[in-house]
Design an enzyme around this catalytic site. Structure first.
Site, PDB file in Angstrom:
ATOM      1  N   SER A 554       0.836  -1.182   0.000  1.00 29.25           N
ATOM      2  CA  SER A 554       0.000   0.000   0.000  1.00 29.25           C
ATOM      3  C   SER A 554       0.879   1.243   0.000  1.00 29.25           C
ATOM      4  O   SER A 554       1.679   1.424  -0.907  1.00 29.25           O
ATOM      5  CB  SER A 554      -0.958  -0.038   1.195  1.00 29.25           C
ATOM      6  OG  SER A 554      -2.003   0.878   1.042  1.00 29.25           O
ATOM      7  N   ASP A 640      -9.963  -3.981  -4.976  1.00 29.23           N
ATOM      8  CA  ASP A 640      -9.335  -3.103  -3.987  1.00 29.23           C
ATOM      9  C   ASP A 640      -9.902  -1.680  -4.093  1.00 29.23           C
ATOM     10  O   ASP A 640      -9.729  -1.020  -5.115  1.00 29.23           O
ATOM     11  CB  ASP A 640      -7.824  -3.080  -4.218  1.00 29.23           C
ATOM     12  CG  ASP A 640      -7.057  -2.405  -3.096  1.00 29.23           C
ATOM     13  OD1 ASP A 640      -7.664  -1.632  -2.326  1.00 29.23           O
ATOM     14  OD2 ASP A 640      -5.849  -2.646  -2.987  1.00 29.23           O
ATOM     15  N   HIS A 675      -8.020  -5.123  -0.861  1.00 25.55           N
ATOM     16  CA  HIS A 675      -6.758  -4.588  -0.365  1.00 25.55           C
ATOM     17  C   HIS A 675      -6.038  -5.563   0.566  1.00 25.55           C
ATOM     18  O   HIS A 675      -4.820  -5.613   0.589  1.00 25.55           O
ATOM     19  CB  HIS A 675      -7.029  -3.275   0.375  1.00 25.55           C
ATOM     20  CG  HIS A 675      -5.820  -2.422   0.574  1.00 25.55           C
ATOM     21  ND1 HIS A 675      -5.150  -1.842  -0.475  1.00 25.55           N
ATOM     22  CD2 HIS A 675      -5.154  -2.042   1.699  1.00 25.55           C
ATOM     23  CE1 HIS A 675      -4.136  -1.136  -0.012  1.00 25.55           C
ATOM     24  NE2 HIS A 675      -4.114  -1.248   1.297  1.00 25.55           N
TER      25      HIS A 675
END
Length: 714
Positions: A554, A640, A675
């Protein structure tokens, strides 16, 4: 530590061996955007258009081709992946349970059964009695490839349960309700919401957060059990797109709190829990730069405040509930320049203050009558934080402790006597902590700052530069490094790896100033800190560039991506998981989830020319130039909502376009994940094995000759 080595995975050829399969080539369709007089050219912009009737099928075809290429390129490591998987599985106590948490008249816990991929949530009467299953995620998620329970929230009288679930990782949650007296599900189902839940004190009213069209938690509604969800009342709506909303019930169960928060400003409202139909009352009106956080204690609110930046590490004040505005705030704990106050927990007779000092966390217990007590630790680097503590009228505190060599441990400490009890330590079969060492060193940064760096390695390490190493980082949003135990990476340690975690600027490891020095116009410090840690490992002969891997996910994917484009020769392999690498395009598009709420973190490049230049100077996608790049594994989830799949998909193409060497660039995308990857714990192990096999293969690490036979099988 190295937590993201567990992430989404898939499979490259042996180091130095070319794959027989050519990488997918996406068509170039130039898209131009003019910003502040500068033209941005993006030849792979079209990859984001999966919902387009014409382009959508081509996008999905390309993503499937990327997945097939990654698997084919890693096919020769299949045996190694299986070995790693069996090792990891052998370090898992497959039938296990969390330490039960007392809440009211019950003990709540989560347990796993061998062979079952998902958790079972249960309770039993305190101190003992028959088990009542609240939800078995294995049954509830049957037939769904990626099903996750976000939370189970019992009502204050423990007669009803709110269950929050997600399918596919989209983070559009569903709330259902169960009557625990009869084990019957109620007909109401609330779909497509943000997922936060708080019960009213009447145990028949439920507050929950809603999403707007950009996936921003933007409002709070109230549902009354037994009524149609279409009649749910809007309690609060946040009109400012830079703010997101949360709702919670205080530990005392006296007040429902609604918070609105941007990255720099907060505002809180309260509702008496036993009068859930009352309108929310503002505690202190928002002021730009003022962050404050609220706890309830008896007839007052306890407020942790930064005083609009005048107390950047926060101080603690109290305010009367009837008139909680700033004009009546009275100081309880002063601001300290060397200590960040990260959290405050209020119990009837005690206050617990979580702090961070010198790069390390701490817990301070302060009786409202008596002297303070510090929770002691004795390792060089560790994680120490409050665990679940739902009871208000208690004299015991549960907290979690872990280090790179100590498995997750849950303790209970008597807040008056200091007597400490180990409630649960994760059982890690075959693991021997005495074989490993932990260090916390201070690395000189490019500008002279000292960056903490946590190291863990086998005690028989020979420091001659030949050992493989893996450096992890995150460095964003003020989130500090978490040097915790990870049973999966023991496989790397036992193959001679040095594992390192950089406490770079952008986190709050050394206070609020450490965070501010790694965001907005100063974001480049995060990258140069990380590079300094990599160079230190090389200079001090822990490893060499050819044997050094880096990993981040991320915002941590941005960290390793920027380090890669700045110093590609410094690394042998890169793993960027769900990486935020197309920064300038994302921050220019306010329709994308999180963009507006994150202007205070990265800057607003559309409105601010200086922010535009700053971001454009480090955005990995925009700074990929011809170079010999290290081997790179990118991962993504099609669903995501935080980092869109197209960011790593586009970067993979541009990396291949500019790679002047013969290194691999792999993109492994999961079409049913978001995610956080998959909820299936066995699939998570397989994904971790894929990532580790990539690192071992690309860094040229052979299998130990004395490798023990594979462990238990599923």
């Amino acid at each position: 530590m190295i937590a993201l080595a567990l992430g989404i995975g898939g499979a490259a050829p042996a180091a130095g061996t070319a794959s027989s399969v050519a990488p997918p080539r996406a068509e170039r369709i130039v898209h131009e955007t003019v910003v502040h007089g500068q033209t941005l050219r993006d030849e792979y912009f079209w990859l984001r258009r999966r919902d387009d009737p014409t382009l959508g099928p081509r996008v999905l075809e390309h993503l499937r081709a990327e997945r097939a290429y990654a698997d084919a390129a890693m096919a020769h490591t299949a045996a190694r992946q299986e070995t790693l998987y069996q090792e990891m599985l052998g370090r898992v106590q497959q039938t296990d349970s969390t330490a039960p948490v007392r809440h009211g008249a019950y003990l709540y816990y989560t347990r796993f059964e061998e062979g079952k991929a998902l958790p079972i949530y249960a309770r039993k009467p305190y101190p003992d009695g028959p088990e009542q299953i609240l939800i078995d995620a294995n049954k509830a998620g049957e037939g769904r490839r990626n099903f996750r329970v976000r939370g189970v929230e019992p009502s204050p009288d423990h007669e009803f349960l709110a269950i929050v679930t997600d399918v596919g990782g989209e983070e559009k949650f569903t709330i259902t309700f169960r009557d625990l007296r009869t084990d019957a599900d109620l007909p109401a189902k609330i779909e497509g919401v943000a997922g936060a839940v708080a019960w009213g004190g009447d145990s028949r009213s439920v507050f929950y957060t809603t999403l707007d069209e950009t996936m921003r938690p933007a409002g709070v509604r109230r549902h009354a059990l037994g009524t149609e969800t279409s009649k749910d009342e809007l309690v609060y709506h946040e009109p400012d797109e830079a703010f997101y909303v949360n709702v919670e019930l205080t530990r005392s169960e006296r007040y429902v709190l609604i918070s609105s928060a941007s990255k720099e400003t907060t505002e809180w409202r309260y509702i008496p829990a036993r009068s859930p139909q009352q309108r929310p009352v503002v505690i202190a009106p928002r002021r730009r730069g003022h962050q404050y956080f609220v706890e309830h204690h008896e007839g007052r609110f306890l407020i942790r405040t930064n005083d609009t930046g005048e107390s950047p590490n926060f101080r603690l004040v109290e305010a009367p509930i009837e008139m909680p505005g700033e004009e009546l705030w009275r100081e309880l704990l002063p601001h300290r320049s060397d200590t960040l106050m990260t959290d405050v927990l209020a119990f009837r007779e005690h206050l617990v203050v979580a702090v961070r000092r010198g790069g390390l966390p701490g817990l301070v217990i302060r009786p409202f009558r008596g002297s303070e007590r510090i929770v002691e630790t004795d390792e060089a680097s560790f994680v120490l934080e409050p665990e679940e503590n739902p009871e208000y009228d208690t004299r015991t505190l549960r907290y979690e402790y872990s280090s790179p060599v100590t498995p997750r441990s849950v303790y209970e400490i008597h807040m008056d006597s200091g007597e400490r009890t180990l409630l649960k330590r994760a059982n890690v079969p075959t693991y021997d902590a005495s074989k490993y060492a932990v260090e916390l060193v201070q690395v000189p940064a490019a500008d002279g700052e000292r960056v903490p760096l946590t190291l863990v390695y086998r005690k028989d390490l020979v420091r001659d530069g030949s050992a493989p190493a893996l450096l992890e980082g995150y460095a964003a949003y003020g989130i500090s490094a978490q040097p915790s135990f990870n049973s999966r990476t023991v496989s790397l340690l036992d193959r001679g790896f040095v594992l390192a975690e950089a406490h770079a600027r952008g986190g709050s490891d050394k206070g609020r100033a450490w965070y501010d020095a790694g965001r907005l116009a100063k974001k480049k410090n995060s990258f140069t800190d990380f590079i300094a840690c990599a160079q230190w490992l090389i200079d001090n002969k822990y490893t060499s560039p050819a044997r050094l891997g880096i990993i981040g996910g991320s915002a941590g994917g941005l960290l390793v991506g920027a380090a890669t484009t700045m110093r590609p020769e410094l690394f042998g392999a890169v793993v960027a998981q769900v990486p935020f690498v197309d920064v300038i395009n994302t921050m220019l598009d306010e329709s994308i989830p999180l963009t507006v709420t994150e202007f205070d973190e990265w800057g607003n490049p559309g409105a601010d020319p200086e922010a535009f230049r700053t971001i454009l100077a480090y955005s990995p996608y925009d700074n990929t130039r011809p170079a010999r790049y290290p081997h790179i594994l990118l991962t993504a989830g099609l669903n995501d909502p935080r980092v869109p799949y197209w960011e790593p998909a586009k970067w993979a193409q541009r990396l291949r376009d500019n790679n002047t060497g013969d290194s691999l660039v792999l993109l492994r995308i999961d079409l049913d994940a978001g995610h956080g990857g998959f909820s299936d714990r066995y699939q998570a192990l397989r994904d971790a094995a894929f990532v580790q096999a990539f690192l071992l293969d690309r860094l040229g690490v052979p299998e130990p000759r004395d490798r023990a036979p594979a462990g238990r099988r599923r």
